[in-house]
Write an enzyme that holds these catalytic residues in place. Sequence first.
Site, short mmCIF file in Angstrom:
data_model
loop_
_atom_site.label_atom_id
_atom_site.label_comp_id
_atom_site.label_asym_id
_atom_site.label_seq_id
_atom_site.Cartn_x
_atom_site.Cartn_y
_atom_site.Cartn_z
CG HIS A 11 50.07 154.07 135.55
ND1 HIS A 11 50.54 155.08 136.37
CD2 HIS A 11 49.48 154.69 134.51
CE1 HIS A 11 50.26 156.25 135.84
NE2 HIS A 11 49.61 156.05 134.71
CD GLU A 84 46.35 158.95 129.82
OE1 GLU A 84 45.36 158.69 129.11
OE2 GLU A 84 46.31 159.05 131.07
#
Length: 205
Positions: A11, A84
């Site tokens: 990202h 994550e």
Amino acid sequence: MQRTRFYLVRHGQVEGYQEKRYNGQSNVALTELGQEQSDRVSACLSATALDAVYSSDLGRSRYCAGLIAEGHGLAVVAEQALREINFGDWEGRTWVELQKAYPQDWQRRLQDLTNYQVPGGESLQQAADRIRPMIRRILEKHPGGDVALVAHGGVNRIILLDAIGAALEQAFSLEQDYGCLNIIDYLDGGHSVVRLLNGTAHLKR
């Protein structure tokens, strides 16, 4: 020889990036540059035929995945398993804060990156144990296909280490810049080849 190709993306830049903060599974906003990086990744992949677009279900990854998917007439498949690493009590706190508040724990993690479990969170090994089955499922679902996958620095490192057959303790031997692109070919017989690592040419102005 049949191959399944992953276009593995990190990202874009997030708010507070300059403070070296553990965001983990908290939702944090992209900066203006982070949004621009997402646009550039999407443009880079616009002429690439894709069979599917997968993403972490956290907003910072879904934003970029949404741009990629829209350009190909696809829907994003958002997976919690691609989040994550969970940093538990450390989430939202900077490295400087943590070294002062948890000096012994900080050292223990440095000494055993693979197995040390952050208070209230998970170890790198535990994160790998949830990410690896998801990668296998994606590969099984798209044999011979081309798949974009947008995730996070920690997640990408786990996937890349597996692809090159390296141990998890080598996680920080691989850089993953915001908005970077990696290309991995998974071949018959369980072999894999990393064609591009931490590619950032598409981000240049």
